[in-house]
Design an enzyme around this catalytic site. Sequence first.
Site, short mmCIF file in Angstrom:
data_model
loop_
_atom_site.label_atom_id
_atom_site.label_comp_id
_atom_site.label_asym_id
_atom_site.label_seq_id
_atom_site.Cartn_x
_atom_site.Cartn_y
_atom_site.Cartn_z
N SER A 74 0.69 -0.97 -0.42
CA SER A 74 0.43 -0.09 0.37
C SER A 74 1.18 1.27 -0.59
O SER A 74 2.25 1.21 0.17
CB SER A 74 -0.98 0.14 1.22
OG SER A 74 -1.83 0.91 1.49
N TYR B 155 -2.88 -0.48 10.96
CA TYR B 155 -2.72 -0.98 8.96
C TYR B 155 -1.67 -0.29 8.55
O TYR B 155 -0.78 -1.48 7.60
CB TYR B 155 -4.22 -0.66 8.05
CG TYR B 155 -4.20 -0.81 6.82
CD1 TYR B 155 -4.30 -1.69 6.03
CD2 TYR B 155 -4.14 0.27 5.53
CE1 TYR B 155 -4.14 -2.29 5.14
CE2 TYR B 155 -3.74 0.03 4.40
CZ TYR B 155 -3.91 -1.32 3.59
OH TYR B 155 -3.80 -1.79 2.82
N1 LIG Z 1 -8.39 -1.08 -1.54
C1 LIG Z 1 -7.26 -0.04 -1.24
O1 LIG Z 1 -7.57 1.11 -1.22
C2 LIG Z 1 -6.18 -0.45 -0.61
C3 LIG Z 1 -5.21 0.48 -0.90
C4 LIG Z 1 -3.68 -0.22 -0.82
C5 LIG Z 1 -3.65 -1.53 -0.76
N2 LIG Z 1 -5.05 -1.98 -1.19
C6 LIG Z 1 -4.09 -3.72 -0.38
O2 LIG Z 1 -4.59 -4.11 -1.56
C7 LIG Z 1 -5.27 -5.66 -1.15
C8 LIG Z 1 -6.20 -6.65 -1.51
O3 LIG Z 1 -7.35 -5.33 -1.21
P1 LIG Z 1 -8.34 -5.36 -2.03
O4 LIG Z 1 -8.16 -4.30 -1.79
O5 LIG Z 1 -9.12 -6.27 -2.57
O6 LIG Z 1 -10.21 -5.39 -0.76
P2 LIG Z 1 -11.11 -6.19 -0.54
O7 LIG Z 1 -11.68 -6.19 -1.71
O8 LIG Z 1 -11.76 -6.07 0.52
O9 LIG Z 1 -10.73 -8.34 -1.00
C9 LIG Z 1 -9.32 -8.32 0.05
C10 LIG Z 1 -9.32 -10.29 0.50
O10 LIG Z 1 -8.63 -10.76 1.50
C11 LIG Z 1 -9.50 -11.71 1.21
N3 LIG Z 1 -9.32 -11.78 3.07
C12 LIG Z 1 -9.97 -10.94 3.81
N4 LIG Z 1 -9.20 -11.63 5.10
C13 LIG Z 1 -8.74 -13.05 5.21
C14 LIG Z 1 -8.60 -14.08 5.56
N5 LIG Z 1 -8.76 -14.01 7.19
N6 LIG Z 1 -8.71 -15.09 5.22
C15 LIG Z 1 -8.40 -15.28 3.47
N7 LIG Z 1 -8.86 -14.10 3.01
C16 LIG Z 1 -8.48 -13.00 3.61
C17 LIG Z 1 -11.27 -11.96 1.36
O11 LIG Z 1 -11.46 -12.75 0.80
P3 LIG Z 1 -12.92 -13.13 2.48
O12 LIG Z 1 -13.28 -11.81 2.74
O13 LIG Z 1 -13.42 -13.91 1.42
O14 LIG Z 1 -11.82 -13.62 3.20
C18 LIG Z 1 -10.67 -10.47 -0.29
O15 LIG Z 1 -10.82 -11.36 -0.73
C19 LIG Z 1 -5.23 -5.88 -0.05
O16 LIG Z 1 -4.10 -6.59 0.68
C20 LIG Z 1 -4.78 -4.48 1.05
O17 LIG Z 1 -4.28 -4.12 1.85
C21 LIG Z 1 -5.85 -1.68 -0.69
#
Ligand SMILES: NC(=O)c1ccc[n+]([C@@H]2O[C@H](COP(=O)([O-])OP(=O)(O)OC[C@H]3O[C@@H](n4cnc5c(N)ncnc54)[C@H](OP(=O)(O)O)[C@@H]3O)[C@@H](O)[C@H]2O)c1
Length: 261
Positions: free
Chosen positions: A144, A157
């Site tokens: 991130s 975070y």
């Molecule tokens: N969205 C943003 O603004 C943003 C910005 C910078 C970085 N990121 C990073 O990008 C990555 C993906 O996030 P996203 O934005 O795509 O959010 P998202 O749509 O909420 O996806 C998060 C994923 O992680 C899985 N997950 C969460 N807890 C888990 C657990 N205990 N065991 C297994 N799987 C788990 C969720 O699946 P289940 O709930 O089905 O388990 C989901 O598939 C993350 O590392 C996040 O920190 C996001």
Amino acid sequence: MAKRRIEGLRVLLTGSSSGIGFCLAKQLTQSGAHVLATARRLDRLQRLAEQTQGGPGKLTILAGDLTCHEHRQRLVDWCLEHWNSLDVLVNNAGAGAIGPFEHAGGDRLRRVMEIDFFAPAELTRLCIPLLKAGKRPAVLNIGSVLAHRAVPNKSEYCAAKFALRGWAESIRVELAPIGIEVLMVSPSTTRSEFFDSLVDTPAGAKSPSVSSMSPERVAQLAIGVLVKSKREAVLSLTGKALVAMGRWFPSLTDRILAKTL
Ligand SMILES: NC(=O)c1ccc[n+]([C@@H]2O[C@H](COP(=O)([O-])OP(=O)(O)OC[C@H]3O[C@@H](n4cnc5c(N)ncnc54)[C@H](OP(=O)(O)O)[C@@H]3O)[C@@H](O)[C@H]2O)c1
């Protein structure tokens, strides 16, 4: 260095049920990679499997909680049994939290660290023997912008993503002699389900952001990082600006960020 070919790659991808991971799984299989996709929500993984059916790459789903050692071991056992090695591990699963550190319970810090730091680190440790036998192996971490410059009200975070980045920097050097690359992409705010599944966060908690990216675009850029073996990439202009400001004008950045409180 020659570009990495996506076709035929065997990829273990975490967090595949929504957002960036869902898009990564689709784009990777469309380009001919074989993907072992994991997350907790089986129904979402089944939807992903339906949407990737018939593509050049094969997708297999295995649902479970990544913070459990048993599930991480199951993933590794599957790779060993079906592939006998692994080419790419994508540590994408993650969750955030919003709110002042003082008023949160200690459980919030531990839960965020579990999913954003301990789970990917421990999964990587288990995967190293498989990666050693892989073709041009790599670990791709989804970090991130907040792994480069922290902001208020997201202390847990930021701490977890800083930890992930520091750990990645260390093992990058350790693993280079055995041919395993460690790459990291750092997205800014992305329009995913991330803000709907925050850990121990009161409803209505706000996350100020100048702009946002689509998960499809983040996935596309992350695949570009993998193809070109870029060690670190901050994906957006606003993200790059925040990182540069934080580095060169830290006190001014603090004052600007204080206005978001
Ligand atoms: N969205 C943003 O603004 C943003 C910005 C910078 C970085 N990121 C990073 O990008 C990555 C993906 O996030 P996203 O934005 O795509 O959010 P998202 O749509 O909420 O996806 C998060 C994923 O992680 C899985 N997950 C969460 N807890 C888990 C657990 N205990 N065991 C297994 N799987 C788990 C969720 O699946 P289940 O709930 O089905 O388990 C989901 O598939 C993350 O590392 C996040 O920190 C996001």
